[in-house]
Design a protein around this motif. Structure first.
Motif, PDB file in Angstrom:
ATOM      1  N   ILE A 305      -6.111   2.692  -9.869  1.00 12.37           N
ATOM      2  CA  ILE A 305      -5.474   1.852  -8.854  1.00 12.37           C
ATOM      3  C   ILE A 305      -3.969   1.967  -9.036  1.00 12.37           C
ATOM      4  CG2 ILE A 305      -5.288  -0.453  -7.876  1.00 12.37           C
ATOM      5  CD1 ILE A 305      -8.106   0.761  -7.724  1.00 12.37           C
ATOM      6  N   SER A 306      -3.282   2.327  -7.991  1.00 14.39           N
ATOM      7  CA  SER A 306      -1.836   2.521  -8.102  1.00 14.39           C
ATOM      8  C   SER A 306      -1.104   1.186  -7.976  1.00 14.39           C
ATOM      9  CB  SER A 306      -1.342   3.472  -7.000  1.00 14.39           C
ATOM     10  OG  SER A 306      -1.405   2.842  -5.733  1.00 14.39           O
ATOM     11  N   ASP A 307       0.128   1.151  -8.480  1.00 10.65           N
ATOM     12  CA  ASP A 307       0.966  -0.036  -8.312  1.00 10.65           C
ATOM     13  C   ASP A 307       1.224  -0.299  -6.827  1.00 10.65           C
ATOM     14  OD1 ASP A 307       1.099  -0.416 -11.022  1.00 10.65           O
ATOM     15  OD2 ASP A 307       3.047   0.583 -11.263  1.00 10.65           O
ATOM     16  N   GLN A 308       1.263   0.774  -6.038  1.00 10.82           N
ATOM     17  CA  GLN A 308       1.513   0.607  -4.615  1.00 10.82           C
ATOM     18  C   GLN A 308       0.342  -0.107  -3.929  1.00 10.82           C
ATOM     19  OE1 GLN A 308       4.540   1.436  -3.202  1.00 10.82           O
ATOM     20  NE2 GLN A 308       3.694   0.150  -1.567  1.00 10.82           N
ATOM     21  N   ASP A 309      -0.869   0.141  -4.390  1.00 13.99           N
ATOM     22  CA  ASP A 309      -2.029  -0.564  -3.834  1.00 13.99           C
ATOM     23  C   ASP A 309      -1.862  -2.076  -3.992  1.00 13.99           C
ATOM     24  OD1 ASP A 309      -3.364   1.778  -3.106  1.00 13.99           O
ATOM     25  OD2 ASP A 309      -4.349   1.957  -5.059  1.00 13.99           O
ATOM     26  N   ILE A 310      -1.403  -2.475  -5.158  1.00 19.26           N
ATOM     27  CA  ILE A 310      -1.176  -3.902  -5.428  1.00 19.26           C
ATOM     28  C   ILE A 310      -0.011  -4.415  -4.591  1.00 19.26           C
ATOM     29  CG2 ILE A 310      -0.553  -5.575  -7.206  1.00 19.26           C
ATOM     30  CD1 ILE A 310      -1.798  -3.578  -9.254  1.00 19.26           C
ATOM     31  N   ALA A 311       1.070  -3.641  -4.567  1.00 18.06           N
ATOM     32  CA  ALA A 311       2.273  -4.061  -3.839  1.00 18.06           C
ATOM     33  C   ALA A 311       1.996  -4.237  -2.353  1.00 18.06           C
ATOM     34  CB  ALA A 311       3.394  -3.048  -4.060  1.00 18.06           C
ATOM     35  N   ASP A 312       1.140  -3.389  -1.796  1.00 19.67           N
ATOM     36  CA  ASP A 312       0.846  -3.471  -0.370  1.00 19.67           C
ATOM     37  C   ASP A 312       0.191  -4.805  -0.014  1.00 19.67           C
ATOM     38  OD1 ASP A 312       1.911  -0.985   0.084  1.00 19.67           O
ATOM     39  OD2 ASP A 312      -0.020   0.069   0.115  1.00 19.67           O
ATOM     40  N   ILE A 313      -0.717  -5.270  -0.872  1.00 20.36           N
ATOM     41  CA  ILE A 313      -1.373  -6.562  -0.622  1.00 20.36           C
ATOM     42  C   ILE A 313      -0.360  -7.692  -0.683  1.00 20.36           C
ATOM     43  CG2 ILE A 313      -3.070  -8.213  -1.507  1.00 20.36           C
ATOM     44  CD1 ILE A 313      -4.684  -5.815  -2.539  1.00 20.36           C
ATOM     45  N   LEU A 314       0.470  -7.684  -1.708  1.00 21.85           N
ATOM     46  CA  LEU A 314       1.450  -8.755  -1.860  1.00 21.85           C
ATOM     47  C   LEU A 314       2.501  -8.715  -0.751  1.00 21.85           C
ATOM     48  CD1 LEU A 314       1.945  -8.791  -5.744  1.00 21.85           C
ATOM     49  CD2 LEU A 314       0.436 -10.197  -4.340  1.00 21.85           C
ATOM     50  N   ALA A 315       2.873  -7.517  -0.320  1.00 26.85           N
ATOM     51  CA  ALA A 315       3.865  -7.384   0.748  1.00 26.85           C
ATOM     52  C   ALA A 315       3.363  -7.983   2.059  1.00 26.85           C
ATOM     53  CB  ALA A 315       4.257  -5.928   0.935  1.00 26.85           C
ATOM     54  N   ARG A 316       2.074  -7.823   2.309  1.00 28.16           N
ATOM     55  CA  ARG A 316       1.481  -8.340   3.555  1.00 28.16           C
ATOM     56  C   ARG A 316       1.381  -9.863   3.564  1.00 28.16           C
ATOM     57  NH1 ARG A 316      -2.119  -3.954   2.964  1.00 28.16           N
ATOM     58  NH2 ARG A 316      -3.747  -5.342   2.139  1.00 28.16           N
ATOM     59  N   HIS A 317       1.256 -10.451   2.389  1.00 27.22           N
ATOM     60  CA  HIS A 317       0.883 -11.870   2.367  1.00 27.22           C
ATOM     61  C   HIS A 317       1.832 -12.764   1.586  1.00 27.22           C
ATOM     62  CE1 HIS A 317      -2.881 -10.762   4.243  1.00 27.22           C
ATOM     63  NE2 HIS A 317      -3.108  -9.885   3.288  1.00 27.22           N
ATOM     64  N   THR A 318       3.020 -12.253   1.234  1.00 25.79           N
ATOM     65  CA  THR A 318       4.008 -13.094   0.565  1.00 25.79           C
ATOM     66  C   THR A 318       5.387 -12.863   1.168  1.00 25.79           C
ATOM     67  OG1 THR A 318       4.617 -11.491  -1.170  1.00 25.79           O
ATOM     68  CG2 THR A 318       2.713 -12.926  -1.609  1.00 25.79           C
ATOM     69  N   ALA A 319       6.276 -13.809   0.944  1.00 24.95           N
ATOM     70  CA  ALA A 319       7.652 -13.694   1.405  1.00 24.95           C
ATOM     71  C   ALA A 319       8.521 -14.581   0.518  1.00 24.95           C
ATOM     72  CB  ALA A 319       7.768 -14.114   2.864  1.00 24.95           C
ATOM     73  N   ALA A 320       9.833 -14.455   0.709  1.00 28.14           N
ATOM     74  CA  ALA A 320      10.752 -15.325  -0.014  1.00 28.14           C
ATOM     75  C   ALA A 320      10.681 -16.741   0.571  1.00 28.14           C
ATOM     76  CB  ALA A 320      12.174 -14.795   0.093  1.00 28.14           C
ATOM     77  N   PRO A 321      10.958 -17.759  -0.210  1.00 22.96           N
ATOM     78  CA  PRO A 321      11.023 -19.113   0.335  1.00 22.96           C
ATOM     79  C   PRO A 321      12.069 -19.210   1.439  1.00 22.96           C
ATOM     80  CG  PRO A 321      10.994 -19.171  -2.068  1.00 22.96           C
ATOM     81  CD  PRO A 321      11.192 -17.747  -1.670  1.00 22.96           C
ATOM     82  N   ARG A 322      11.796 -20.059   2.398  1.00 23.18           N
ATOM     83  CA  ARG A 322      12.793 -20.261   3.478  1.00 23.18           C
ATOM     84  C   ARG A 322      13.990 -21.003   2.912  1.00 23.18           C
ATOM     85  NH1 ARG A 322       7.946 -21.912   6.194  1.00 23.18           N
ATOM     86  NH2 ARG A 322       7.317 -20.452   7.832  1.00 23.18           N
ATOM     87  N   ASP A 323      15.158 -20.708   3.477  1.00 26.52           N
ATOM     88  CA  ASP A 323      16.381 -21.413   3.063  1.00 26.52           C
ATOM     89  C   ASP A 323      16.339 -22.860   3.507  1.00 26.52           C
ATOM     90  OD1 ASP A 323      17.370 -19.100   1.948  1.00 26.52           O
ATOM     91  OD2 ASP A 323      18.371 -18.481   3.820  1.00 26.52           O
TER      92      ASP A 323
END
Length: 323
Positions: A305-323
């Protein structure tokens, strides 16, 4: 203290020496450092005592009604089998991973608890699936352990800070009061509150250990007055057992530990870079849990399992807190 006051003149009498005030000051400092070191190691052993194989019972019962016309909901009482393993021990940082095992041998990676001694900061549940890193003043962290709890996907849940106490020779850690999101056990059945205001207590017992929760169920509103519906007492007991063969759990972890370590690393990087994290999912977090567990299953089968596989999931479903 009384013993030291008594012994110092006695030593002087036996040796024929006088007591130098500077020597006494050094003794006080050394004594204090020794006590701190003893207490620190005692705390560590209390945390490490939570590892092991357990029959677990989760009980939650509403107690005090706080809102007009509120009717108490039925309590919840469930049982499970868990093994708790140490996945990191760096002295002032200990990480414990819970693995839940079914009667048929199926294994579910369960929650994780991280313990930091005199932490400089911790995650605080803010609002709307958002956690922010908050600094801890030294006055609030000195001598205290901060426990942070994480979801089955390693997403954050809550943190609390407190001291280990040893009254009646019983190691007990009690947190300060902090916020946590709506628990998954109630997400599918109600929407009349959206946060818990909680004090957690962990106690090491002859039979194992316990986790008590003093919960207030709150309808939390950003920049408005919040209202509490009811209080709830949670009691999770971990009783040592030899009745379950946890070999499947250990085999699962042997094959997936490196994968989950990389998952934890990526969560930590996102939280550090953004000074917190916001989940772009429903409260149950299944949009992250399902694909992350699918990757873990592939890792268990020996697939890379590549690091990119993990990153893709987190990229789709996380973001920075709103200001």
């Amino acid at each position: 203290m009384l013993l030291r006051i008594f012994l110092l003149p006695l030593v002087a009498f036996i040796t024929g020496c006088t007591i130098n005030p500077n020597t006494q000051a050094v003794l006080k400092t050394t004594d204090k450092a020794s006590i701190n070191n003893i207490s620190f190691e005692q705390d560590r052993q209390a945390i490490l005592a939570m590892q092991g194989e357990y029959q677990v019972r989760f009980q939650f019962n509403e107690t005090v009604t706080l809102a007009p016309n509120y009717e108490k909901r039925p309590g919840k009482d469930t049982a499970a089998w868990e093994t708790v393993i140490v996945i990191a021990d760096e002295g002032d940082f200990i990480s414990l991973q819970h693995l839940l095992q079914m009667q048929d041998g199926n294994v579910i990676k369960h929650w994780r608890q991280d313990w930091h001694y005199q932490a400089d900061e911790r995650l605080e549940f803010d609002d709307d699936q958002t956690w922010r890193l908050q600094s801890l003043p030294k006055s609030e962290s000195k001598g205290r352990w901060t426990q942070c709890v994480y979801e089955v996907s390693d997403a954050p849940r809550y943190c609390g800070s407190g001291r280990w106490e040893y009254e009646f020779d019983t190691p007990t850690w009690t947190s300060d009061r902090s916020w946590r999101p709506l628990p998954r056990r109630e997400y599918t059945s109600r929407n009349d509150y959206n946060a818990l205001r909680v004090v957690n207590r962990h106690t090491i017992t002859p039979a194992g250990w316990s986790h008590e929760q003093d919960n207030s169920k709150v309808q939390r509103k950003q920049n408005q007055n919040s209202s509490a519906l009811t209080r709830e007492f949670g009691y999770n007991s971990y009783t040592k057992t030899t009745e379950m063969d946890f070999s499947p759990a250990y085999k699962y972890w042997e094959k997936t530990a490196s994968f989950w370590q990389r998952v934890r690393t990526q969560w930590a990087q996102l939280i550090t870079e953004n000074n917190g994290i916001r989940l772009l999912t429903e409260v149950d977090g299944m949009a992250i849990i399902i694909p992350m567990f699918a990757l873990a299953e592939r890792a268990q089968q020996g697939e890379d399992i590549s690091d990119q596989d993990i990153a893709d999931i987190l990229a789709r479903h996380t973001a920075a807190p709103r200001d």
